[in-house]
Scaffold this motif. Structure first.
Motif, mmCIF file in Angstrom:
data_model
loop_
_atom_site.group_PDB
_atom_site.id
_atom_site.type_symbol
_atom_site.label_atom_id
_atom_site.label_comp_id
_atom_site.label_asym_id
_atom_site.label_seq_id
_atom_site.Cartn_x
_atom_site.Cartn_y
_atom_site.Cartn_z
ATOM 1 N N THR A 139 1.021 -1.091 -0.108
ATOM 2 C CA THR A 139 -0.006 0.103 -0.047
ATOM 3 C C THR A 139 0.875 1.252 0.019
ATOM 4 O O THR A 139 2.067 1.247 0.253
ATOM 5 C CB THR A 139 -0.791 0.051 1.400
ATOM 6 N N PHE A 140 0.276 2.404 -0.289
ATOM 7 C CA PHE A 140 1.070 3.553 -0.086
ATOM 8 C C PHE A 140 0.228 4.467 0.620
ATOM 9 O O PHE A 140 -1.109 4.370 0.366
ATOM 10 C CB PHE A 140 1.482 4.056 -1.559
ATOM 11 N N PRO A 141 0.644 5.384 1.225
ATOM 12 C CA PRO A 141 -0.056 6.524 2.099
ATOM 13 C C PRO A 141 -1.169 7.197 1.349
ATOM 14 O O PRO A 141 -0.817 7.802 0.443
ATOM 15 C CB PRO A 141 0.886 7.234 2.779
ATOM 16 N N LYS A 142 -2.452 7.050 1.839
ATOM 17 C CA LYS A 142 -3.564 7.822 1.057
ATOM 18 C C LYS A 142 -3.863 9.177 1.719
ATOM 19 O O LYS A 142 -4.277 9.946 1.089
ATOM 20 C CB LYS A 142 -4.854 7.165 1.420
ATOM 21 N N SER A 143 -2.808 9.605 2.617
ATOM 22 C CA SER A 143 -2.783 11.042 2.929
ATOM 23 C C SER A 143 -2.190 11.803 1.984
ATOM 24 O O SER A 143 -2.435 13.107 1.948
ATOM 25 C CB SER A 143 -2.101 11.089 4.338
ATOM 26 N N ALA A 144 -1.305 11.353 0.972
ATOM 27 C CA ALA A 144 -0.568 12.066 0.220
ATOM 28 C C ALA A 144 -1.392 12.406 -1.070
ATOM 29 O O ALA A 144 -2.675 11.726 -1.194
ATOM 30 C CB ALA A 144 0.556 11.367 -0.576
ATOM 31 N N ILE A 145 -1.208 13.318 -2.032
ATOM 32 C CA ILE A 145 -2.023 13.463 -3.193
ATOM 33 C C ILE A 145 -1.992 12.324 -3.837
ATOM 34 O O ILE A 145 -1.124 11.383 -4.038
ATOM 35 C CB ILE A 145 -1.091 14.409 -4.108
ATOM 36 N N ASP A 146 -3.335 11.980 -4.269
ATOM 37 C CA ASP A 146 -3.826 10.602 -4.885
ATOM 38 C C ASP A 146 -4.651 10.905 -6.021
ATOM 39 O O ASP A 146 -5.736 11.294 -5.859
ATOM 40 C CB ASP A 146 -4.249 9.652 -3.926
ATOM 41 N N ASN A 147 -3.944 10.960 -7.369
ATOM 42 C CA ASN A 147 -4.769 11.291 -8.458
ATOM 43 C C ASN A 147 -5.715 9.790 -8.856
ATOM 44 O O ASN A 147 -6.330 9.903 -9.945
ATOM 45 C CB ASN A 147 -3.843 11.769 -9.601
ATOM 46 N N GLY A 148 -5.424 8.892 -8.031
ATOM 47 C CA GLY A 148 -6.257 7.548 -8.215
ATOM 48 C C GLY A 148 -5.731 6.649 -9.548
ATOM 49 O O GLY A 148 -6.454 5.889 -9.811
ATOM 50 N N ASP A 149 -4.449 7.174 -10.010
ATOM 51 C CA ASP A 149 -3.919 6.289 -11.167
ATOM 52 C C ASP A 149 -3.282 5.152 -10.547
ATOM 53 O O ASP A 149 -2.520 4.346 -11.159
ATOM 54 C CB ASP A 149 -3.222 7.013 -12.090
ATOM 55 N N ASN A 150 -3.203 5.069 -9.121
ATOM 56 C CA ASN A 150 -2.006 3.925 -8.735
ATOM 57 C C ASN A 150 -0.704 3.677 -8.876
ATOM 58 O O ASN A 150 -0.228 2.796 -9.171
ATOM 59 C CB ASN A 150 -2.943 2.484 -8.837
ATOM 60 N N LEU A 151 -0.201 5.095 -9.335
ATOM 61 C CA LEU A 151 1.247 4.909 -9.705
ATOM 62 C C LEU A 151 2.177 5.533 -8.535
ATOM 63 O O LEU A 151 3.122 5.535 -8.688
ATOM 64 C CB LEU A 151 1.296 6.068 -10.942
ATOM 65 N N PHE A 152 1.614 6.342 -7.790
ATOM 66 C CA PHE A 152 2.183 6.913 -6.733
ATOM 67 C C PHE A 152 3.244 7.410 -7.015
ATOM 68 O O PHE A 152 4.573 7.309 -6.910
ATOM 69 C CB PHE A 152 2.726 5.657 -5.547
ATOM 70 N N ASN A 153 3.142 8.468 -7.880
ATOM 71 C CA ASN A 153 4.121 9.175 -8.694
ATOM 72 C C ASN A 153 5.190 10.210 -7.563
ATOM 73 O O ASN A 153 4.617 10.312 -6.373
ATOM 74 C CB ASN A 153 3.812 9.948 -9.716
ATOM 75 N N PRO A 154 6.158 10.651 -8.325
ATOM 76 C CA PRO A 154 7.101 11.448 -7.340
ATOM 77 C C PRO A 154 6.378 12.655 -6.478
ATOM 78 O O PRO A 154 6.815 12.668 -5.269
ATOM 79 C CB PRO A 154 8.081 11.934 -8.309
ATOM 80 N N LYS A 155 5.469 13.238 -7.065
ATOM 81 C CA LYS A 155 4.806 14.462 -6.654
ATOM 82 C C LYS A 155 4.128 13.628 -5.221
ATOM 83 O O LYS A 155 4.064 14.292 -4.088
ATOM 84 C CB LYS A 155 4.016 15.270 -7.244
ATOM 85 N N GLU A 156 3.403 12.812 -5.126
ATOM 86 C CA GLU A 156 2.834 12.099 -4.110
ATOM 87 C C GLU A 156 3.669 11.567 -3.027
ATOM 88 O O GLU A 156 3.327 11.687 -1.863
ATOM 89 C CB GLU A 156 2.026 10.745 -4.776
ATOM 90 N N ARG A 157 4.909 11.305 -3.586
ATOM 91 C CA ARG A 157 5.959 10.559 -2.509
ATOM 92 C C ARG A 157 6.457 11.714 -1.855
ATOM 93 O O ARG A 157 6.523 11.521 -0.510
ATOM 94 C CB ARG A 157 6.894 10.004 -3.301
#
Ligand SMILES: [Zn+2]
Length: 297
Positions: free
Chosen positions: A155-173
Motif C-alpha cells: 500500500t502507499f499512504p492515502k494521505s498524500a496527493i492521490d490522483n487515483g491512477d495507482n502510480l504513486f508518482n514522485p509528487k505523491e511521494r
C-alpha cells in the motif's frame, strides 16, 4: 566692265541674303528656346522620371540600425518593468526531535513497474528496488536509525496527493515525505541505457540549488565510499550533482538532505544479474548503510 562686275555683285548679294535667311532659320530650329522645353515637357519628364521619382524601397533589406531602433511606441515615462519575485519551493521544517530518521523510497511499484530488460526475465525495476530498500531498512535499524518507507509494496499512504491512477508518482511521494520529521531522504532506482549494453555501474545523484546541497553532497560522498568499500571489485560508484532545474523531482523537493541512487543498469548483463542476487543486494545495502552511518556520526 563696270556693268559686267556690278551684275555678279547683285547676284552674290542675293545669294548671301538667301544663305543668311536659311542659316537664321536653321539656327532657330537647332537652338530650342524655353518655350520649346515647356512644350516638350511630357517627353522630357518621362525620360527623367526614373531619376526624380523616389526609389521603391519596399524590397530593400532592413538594416540592423532599423531593427535595433528603439520602439518609440513605448512612452519613456512608463515605469521600468519589475522582475516577478523569485519564489522557490517551500520546504517544511521540523524541530530536531533527537531521533535520526531516514525515509527510504523504493522506486516505482503498484501500477508502475519501472524499467526492465531481457536480462531481468519476468522481473522489472520495482522487483529490485523494494527488496533492496527492505534490506537497507533492517540494516539501518540495526545501526540505531529510525526508518520510514514511502511505501511497502503493498500500500502507499492515502494521505498524500492521490490522483487515483495507482502510480504513486514522485509528487505523491514527496507530498507524503513532507509530513514526516525526518533527517534524510533516499530514493532507490535502477538505470537503463539500451544504446550501449556495456554501460554499467552505480550512480549517486543529489540536487544542487537546494538549502540542503552541502549536506546532500557530503552524504553522497559517504554513501559512495560505503558502496565502493563494500564492493571493492565492482566498477567504482560515481556521484552526479544535478542542476536544480533538471534534477529528479524527489531530490530537489525533499525537505532534508537527499540522494537518489541508480543501483545499476538493467541493460547491462552483469549489473542485471547482480541486482537480482540476494547476496549482492545484501552487500550493496551494507555499503549504503555504512555510508549513511558514517555521515550521521
Ligand atoms: Zn526508476
Amino acid at each position: 566692265m563696270k556693268k559686267l562686275t556690278s551684275f555678279p555683285r547683285r547676284i552674290l548679294c542675293a545669294i548671301l541674303s538667301v544663305v543668311f535667311v536659311f542659316l537664321l532659320s536653321a539656327c532657330r530650329d537647332a537652338v530650342p528656346t524655353g518655350g520649346d522645353l515647356s512644350a516638350d515637357g511630357g517627353g522630357v519628364g518621362r525620360d527623367t522620371g526614373t531619376v526624380s521619382t523616389p526609389p521603391d524601397t519596399s524590397d530593400a533589406p532592413v538594416t540592423d540600425a532599423q531593427t535595433d531602433a528603439p520602439d518609440t511606441t513605448v512612452p519613456e515615462t512608463d515605469p521600468p518593468a519589475t522582475e516577478p519575485p523569485v519564489t522557490g519551493p517551500t520546504y517544511p521544517s521540523f524541530s530536531d526531535d533527537g531521533v535520526l530518521t531516514i525515509c527510504l523510497d523504493a522506486g516505482h511499484g503498484f501500477g508502475d513497474v519501472g524499467t526492465d530488460s531481457a536480462f531481468l526475465g519476468d522481473k522489472s525495476e520495482k522487483d529490485i528496488t523494494l527488496p533492496i530498500v527492505l534490506k537497507l531498512k533492517d540494516k539501518l535499524e540495526a545501526l540505531g536509525f529510525t526508518v520510514i518507507l514511502t511505501h511497502d509494496g503493498q500500500t502507499f499512504p492515502k494521505s498524500a496527493i492521490d490522483n487515483g491512477d495507482n502510480l504513486f508518482n514522485p509528487k505523491e511521494r514527496i507530498s507524503y515525505a513532507h509530513t514526516l520529521n525526518i533527517d534524510y531522504f533516499l530514493s532507490i532506482h535502477c538505470d537503463s541505457y539500451e544504446a550501449d549494453s556495456s554501460v554499467k555501474g552505480t550512480r549517486v545523484y543529489y540536487s544542487m540549488g537546494t538549502p540542503y546541497e552541502s549536506d546532500s553532497s557530503t552524504a553522497a560522498v559517504k554513501i559512495t565510499k560505503g558502496i565502493n568499500d563494500a564492493l571493492p571489485n565492482a566498477k567504482k560508484t560515481v556521484i552526479r550533482n544535478m542542476e536544480f532545474d533538471s534534477a529528479y523531482y524527489v531530490i530537489r523537493m525533499a525537505h532534508v538532505p537527499s540522494a537518489l541512487i541508480e543501483i545499476g543498469f538493467v541493460t547491462n548483463q552483469t549489473d542485471a544479474e547482480n541486482m537480482l542476487s540476494e547476496d549482492w543486494q545484501n552487500t550493496f545495502a551494507d555499503g549504503i548503510a555504512n555510508g549513511l552511518n558514517d555521515y550521521f556520526t
